[in-house]
Write a protein that holds these residues in place. Structure first.
Motif, PDB file in Angstrom:
ATOM      1  N   THR A  90       1.088  -1.111  -0.003  1.00 48.58           N
ATOM      2  CA  THR A  90      -0.164   0.441  -0.034  1.00 48.58           C
ATOM      3  C   THR A  90       0.951   1.571  -0.122  1.00 48.58           C
ATOM      4  OG1 THR A  90      -1.736  -1.308   1.376  1.00 48.58           O
ATOM      5  CG2 THR A  90      -2.181   1.462   1.367  1.00 48.58           C
ATOM      6  N   LYS A  91       0.400   2.519  -0.847  1.00 45.74           N
ATOM      7  CA  LYS A  91       1.480   3.438  -1.035  1.00 45.74           C
ATOM      8  C   LYS A  91       0.870   5.183  -0.442  1.00 45.74           C
ATOM      9  CE  LYS A  91       5.405   1.227  -3.238  1.00 45.74           C
ATOM     10  NZ  LYS A  91       6.623   1.022  -2.581  1.00 45.74           N
ATOM     11  N   TYR A  92      -0.334   4.855  -0.837  1.00 42.02           N
ATOM     12  CA  TYR A  92      -1.184   5.790  -0.922  1.00 42.02           C
ATOM     13  C   TYR A  92      -0.990   6.186   0.428  1.00 42.02           C
ATOM     14  CZ  TYR A  92      -4.445   9.636  -0.009  1.00 42.02           C
ATOM     15  OH  TYR A  92      -4.952  10.987   0.230  1.00 42.02           O
ATOM     16  N   ASN A  93      -0.850   7.158   1.089  1.00 43.23           N
ATOM     17  CA  ASN A  93      -1.221   7.500   3.242  1.00 43.23           C
ATOM     18  C   ASN A  93      -1.364   9.108   2.526  1.00 43.23           C
ATOM     19  OD1 ASN A  93      -0.696   7.554   5.164  1.00 43.23           O
ATOM     20  ND2 ASN A  93       1.658   8.624   5.687  1.00 43.23           N
ATOM     21  N   ALA A  94      -1.838  10.008   2.677  1.00 46.29           N
ATOM     22  CA  ALA A  94      -1.950  11.066   3.156  1.00 46.29           C
ATOM     23  C   ALA A  94      -2.086  12.113   1.702  1.00 46.29           C
ATOM     24  CB  ALA A  94      -1.460  11.578   3.880  1.00 46.29           C
ATOM     25  N   GLY A  95      -3.014  13.591   1.861  1.00 46.48           N
ATOM     26  CA  GLY A  95      -2.918  14.815   0.962  1.00 46.48           C
ATOM     27  C   GLY A  95      -3.533  14.303  -0.057  1.00 46.48           C
ATOM     28  N   ALA A  96      -3.651  15.090  -0.796  1.00 46.41           N
ATOM     29  CA  ALA A  96      -4.903  15.688  -1.833  1.00 46.41           C
ATOM     30  C   ALA A  96      -4.188  16.055  -3.278  1.00 46.41           C
ATOM     31  CB  ALA A  96      -5.980  15.580  -1.548  1.00 46.41           C
ATOM     32  N   TRP A  97      -4.578  15.183  -4.321  1.00 45.84           N
ATOM     33  CA  TRP A  97      -3.815  16.082  -6.048  1.00 45.84           C
ATOM     34  C   TRP A  97      -4.182  17.617  -6.382  1.00 45.84           C
ATOM     35  CZ3 TRP A  97      -7.802  17.112  -9.845  1.00 45.84           C
ATOM     36  CH2 TRP A  97      -8.127  16.761  -9.360  1.00 45.84           C
ATOM     37  N   GLN A  98      -5.731  17.361  -5.160  1.00 47.96           N
ATOM     38  CA  GLN A  98      -6.347  18.573  -5.125  1.00 47.96           C
ATOM     39  C   GLN A  98      -6.052  19.624  -5.085  1.00 47.96           C
ATOM     40  OE1 GLN A  98      -7.814  15.840  -4.592  1.00 47.96           O
ATOM     41  NE2 GLN A  98     -10.090  16.465  -4.844  1.00 47.96           N
ATOM     42  N   ASP A  99      -5.449  19.446  -3.826  1.00 47.36           N
ATOM     43  CA  ASP A  99      -4.277  20.494  -3.368  1.00 47.36           C
ATOM     44  C   ASP A  99      -3.164  20.591  -3.601  1.00 47.36           C
ATOM     45  OD1 ASP A  99      -6.397  20.958  -1.440  1.00 47.36           O
ATOM     46  OD2 ASP A  99      -6.263  19.176  -0.264  1.00 47.36           O
ATOM     47  N   GLY A 100      -2.332  19.520  -4.010  1.00 45.76           N
ATOM     48  CA  GLY A 100      -0.936  20.321  -5.255  1.00 45.76           C
ATOM     49  C   GLY A 100      -0.122  19.311  -4.327  1.00 45.76           C
ATOM     50  N   GLU A 101      -0.343  18.423  -3.599  1.00 44.04           N
ATOM     51  CA  GLU A 101       0.687  17.544  -2.929  1.00 44.04           C
ATOM     52  C   GLU A 101      -0.337  16.342  -2.599  1.00 44.04           C
ATOM     53  OE1 GLU A 101       1.410  19.400   1.267  1.00 44.04           O
ATOM     54  OE2 GLU A 101       1.842  21.035  -0.478  1.00 44.04           O
ATOM     55  N   PHE A 102       0.465  15.423  -2.270  1.00 41.18           N
ATOM     56  CA  PHE A 102       0.372  14.136  -1.457  1.00 41.18           C
ATOM     57  C   PHE A 102       1.688  13.325  -0.668  1.00 41.18           C
ATOM     58  CE2 PHE A 102       0.401  12.644  -5.637  1.00 41.18           C
ATOM     59  CZ  PHE A 102       0.837  10.405  -5.568  1.00 41.18           C
ATOM     60  N   VAL A 103       1.447  12.491   0.000  1.00 34.63           N
ATOM     61  CA  VAL A 103       2.314  11.498   0.867  1.00 34.63           C
ATOM     62  C   VAL A 103       2.357   9.836   0.599  1.00 34.63           C
ATOM     63  CG1 VAL A 103       4.591  11.409   2.335  1.00 34.63           C
ATOM     64  CG2 VAL A 103       3.303  13.687   1.470  1.00 34.63           C
ATOM     65  N   THR A 104       2.921   8.691  -0.007  1.00 30.08           N
ATOM     66  CA  THR A 104       2.878   7.645   0.362  1.00 30.08           C
ATOM     67  C   THR A 104       3.257   7.406   1.747  1.00 30.08           C
ATOM     68  OG1 THR A 104       5.154   6.944  -0.189  1.00 30.08           O
ATOM     69  CG2 THR A 104       3.714   7.139  -2.128  1.00 30.08           C
ATOM     70  N   SER A 105       3.125   5.940   1.961  1.00 29.32           N
ATOM     71  CA  SER A 105       3.279   5.840   3.269  1.00 29.32           C
ATOM     72  C   SER A 105       4.853   5.490   3.524  1.00 29.32           C
ATOM     73  CB  SER A 105       2.231   4.325   3.116  1.00 29.32           C
ATOM     74  OG  SER A 105       2.856   2.982   2.163  1.00 29.32           O
ATOM     75  N   ASP A 106       5.598   5.345   2.709  1.00 29.90           N
ATOM     76  CA  ASP A 106       7.321   4.584   2.665  1.00 29.90           C
ATOM     77  C   ASP A 106       7.859   6.472   3.029  1.00 29.90           C
ATOM     78  OD1 ASP A 106       6.167   5.078   0.283  1.00 29.90           O
ATOM     79  OD2 ASP A 106       7.808   3.360  -0.206  1.00 29.90           O
ATOM     80  N   GLY A 107       6.745   7.166   1.967  1.00 23.27           N
ATOM     81  CA  GLY A 107       7.642   8.796   2.494  1.00 23.27           C
ATOM     82  C   GLY A 107       8.408   8.752   0.789  1.00 23.27           C
ATOM     83  N   VAL A 108       7.476   9.142   0.758  1.00 26.75           N
ATOM     84  CA  VAL A 108       7.621   9.601  -1.350  1.00 26.75           C
ATOM     85  C   VAL A 108       6.779  11.036  -1.491  1.00 26.75           C
ATOM     86  CG1 VAL A 108       7.541   9.208  -3.346  1.00 26.75           C
ATOM     87  CG2 VAL A 108       8.567   7.945  -2.369  1.00 26.75           C
ATOM     88  N   ALA A 109       7.165  11.637  -1.910  1.00 28.44           N
ATOM     89  CA  ALA A 109       6.596  13.236  -2.018  1.00 28.44           C
ATOM     90  C   ALA A 109       6.384  13.356  -3.246  1.00 28.44           C
ATOM     91  CB  ALA A 109       6.596  14.297  -0.900  1.00 28.44           C
ATOM     92  N   PHE A 110       5.062  14.029  -3.793  1.00 23.70           N
ATOM     93  CA  PHE A 110       4.494  14.258  -4.565  1.00 23.70           C
ATOM     94  C   PHE A 110       3.765  16.036  -4.147  1.00 23.70           C
ATOM     95  CE2 PHE A 110       4.611  10.293  -4.940  1.00 23.70           C
ATOM     96  CZ  PHE A 110       4.850   9.617  -6.029  1.00 23.70           C
ATOM     97  N   PHE A 111       4.140  16.526  -5.627  1.00 21.85           N
ATOM     98  CA  PHE A 111       3.806  18.105  -5.271  1.00 21.85           C
ATOM     99  C   PHE A 111       3.844  18.537  -6.763  1.00 21.85           C
ATOM    100  CE2 PHE A 111       6.263  17.905  -1.669  1.00 21.85           C
ATOM    101  CZ  PHE A 111       6.116  18.577  -0.900  1.00 21.85           C
ATOM    102  N   ALA A 112       2.834  19.236  -6.888  1.00 27.26           N
ATOM    103  CA  ALA A 112       2.536  20.461  -8.037  1.00 27.26           C
ATOM    104  C   ALA A 112       2.781  21.693  -8.264  1.00 27.26           C
ATOM    105  CB  ALA A 112       0.963  19.689  -8.193  1.00 27.26           C
ATOM    106  N   ARG A 113       2.716  21.969  -8.943  1.00 28.96           N
ATOM    107  CA  ARG A 113       3.924  23.196  -9.953  1.00 28.96           C
ATOM    108  C   ARG A 113       2.902  23.781 -10.817  1.00 28.96           C
ATOM    109  NH1 ARG A 113       3.208  23.214  -4.752  1.00 28.96           N
ATOM    110  NH2 ARG A 113       4.797  23.969  -3.247  1.00 28.96           N
ATOM    111  N   GLY A 114       2.472  25.126 -11.269  1.00 25.12           N
ATOM    112  CA  GLY A 114       2.692  26.036 -12.342  1.00 25.12           C
ATOM    113  C   GLY A 114       3.706  26.485 -12.652  1.00 25.12           C
ATOM    114  N   ARG A 115       3.857  26.605 -14.180  1.00 30.33           N
ATOM    115  CA  ARG A 115       4.818  27.732 -14.159  1.00 30.33           C
ATOM    116  C   ARG A 115       5.179  28.837 -13.931  1.00 30.33           C
ATOM    117  NH1 ARG A 115       2.933  28.095 -20.985  1.00 30.33           N
ATOM    118  NH2 ARG A 115       1.534  29.509 -20.504  1.00 30.33           N
ATOM    119  N   GLY A 116       6.377  29.411 -13.909  1.00 29.53           N
ATOM    120  CA  GLY A 116       6.701  30.027 -13.171  1.00 29.53           C
ATOM    121  C   GLY A 116       6.131  30.702 -11.527  1.00 29.53           C
ATOM    122  N   GLN A 117       5.677  29.005 -11.476  1.00 26.43           N
ATOM    123  CA  GLN A 117       5.418  29.324  -9.742  1.00 26.43           C
ATOM    124  C   GLN A 117       6.204  29.080  -8.846  1.00 26.43           C
ATOM    125  OE1 GLN A 117       2.471  27.064  -8.995  1.00 26.43           O
ATOM    126  NE2 GLN A 117       2.129  27.305  -6.088  1.00 26.43           N
TER     127      GLN A 117
END
Length: 356
Positions: free
Chosen positions: A155-182
């Motif tokens: 099981t990988k998904y842990n917390a956070g949501a793509w709608q908010d631009g970030e989430f983290v997996t159960s083993d500590g891999v973090a994902f972030f979304a950014r727009g150009r120039g942000q």
């Protein structure tokens, strides 16, 4: 964060994707532990097999039900990214080559599936923050609802949501979304900085009309965004097709240390690059519908500025008389010897006067 007025539509699309993933990713509960471990071992080495087994919802033709194998350039790109941890690259692929699917979803998940930890913090950059969040939703859907991947890699998904631009997996891999120039400054998760940044279709037709905007965005890429890596360590990948000579993608390609892979819908021999998906007839139909200029830009990485060159429809073709019919022949060659990017085309023109 996804804008409120488009959030409802994006969420509906995401839920449909999650349902599709669940329906396709069924697990064989009768298999032995040995069979499972053999599959995992093969999937870590064989990217084509990894894609076909864990992502049947992407690899199955909706009309025929047949599996569409990964193309040679998909496999080579995945191997290159896995092999080189500090890769700076451009995958300049034509439209319809599944750039986003491989670079934003499948390859990151393949890196996560390796025995050795290959990815800690992923940043997905899109034209806008909303676009980046939507792209991020695709990989969250897989990590949360792909039963085959969960069965083999936990099981990988842990917390956070793509709608908010970030989430983290159960083993500590973090994902972030950014727009150009942000601003990406200070972007990290715990003590880890980004080590997999993918820039997805950054250029658009409006942006490339302004050299000043292109220069500003390119400076942002190689300063603020590049600076989020740990002293340049990590993979920074740009994907897209070359829609203009003056573009961020073109400028990134010009850096000598950046690995560039170009894939057109036709290869150098005139064959379809992803022949398991597109037939020659289908590609010809595309060209007829979109027209010569748009086809060159979107599918051949050859943007043509209207008015700066002869239009294709102006050219009239005919049968050449035999050479002995010509009384005069003149050959003019433009060697294009300057070092400027504006002087990158060589030309040879042959005129002949038939008869006396």
């Amino acid at each position: 964060m996804v804008a409120q007025k488009s959030q409802k539509e994006a969420l509906k699309r995401w839920k449909q994707l999650c349902e599709t993933i669940q329906n396709f990713s069924t697990v064989n509960t009768a298999e032995t532990k040995a069979e499972q471990m053999e599959r995992i071992s093969r999937a870590r080495k064989d990217y084509a097999y990894f894609v076909e087994y864990y992502f049947p919802h992407y690899c199955t033709d909706s009309e025929t039900g047949k599996v569409i194998p990964s193309a040679k350039h998909h496999i080579e790109a995945a191997k290159k990214i896995l092999r080189k941890r500090s890769l700076k690259a451009v995958f300049k692929w034509a439209r319809g080559q599944a750039k986003s699917t491989h670079m934003d979803v499948m390859i990151p998940m393949w890196l996560m599936a390796q025995k050795r930890r290959e990815i800690n913090v992923m940043v997905l950059v899109g034209k806008s923050e909303d676009a980046a969040c939507t792209l991020l939703g695709d990989i969250q859907a897989e990590l949360q609802y792909n039963k085959r991947y969960t069965h083999d890699f936990g099981t990988k998904y842990n917390a956070g949501a793509w709608q908010d631009g970030e989430f983290v997996t159960s083993d500590g891999v973090a994902f972030f979304a950014r727009g150009r120039g942000q601003s990406p400054r200070g972007l990290r998760y715990r003590n880890r900085r980004p080590d997999y940044i993918v820039i997805d279709d950054l250029d658009d037709d409006e942006l490339v009309e302004s050299p000043a905007r292109v220069n500003k965005l390119f400076d942002w890429l190689r300063s603020a965004l590049f600076g989020t890596l740990d002293g340049g360590r990590g993979r920074l990948i740009m994907v897209g097709n070359l829609i203009a000579k003056n573009s961020v993608l073109a400028k990134w390609c010009d850096i000598k240390s950046v690995h560039v892979t170009r894939v057109n819908i036709y290869d150098n021999k005139g064959n379809v690059s992803w022949a398991s998906k597109w037939t020659q007839g289908e590609v010809r139909d595309i060209e007829m519908v979109v027209g010569y200029r748009a086809f060159q830009k979107e599918y051949m990485n050859n943007p043509i500025i209207e008015g700066a060159v002869f239009k294709n429809e102006w050219i009239r073709w005919g049968k050449r008389p035999t050479w002995n019919k010509f009384s005069e022949i003149i050959l003019y060659i433009d060697p294009s010897f300057k070092g400027s990017t504006k002087n990158d085309f060589k030309a040879a023109k042959l005129w002949g006067k038939a008869g006396k």
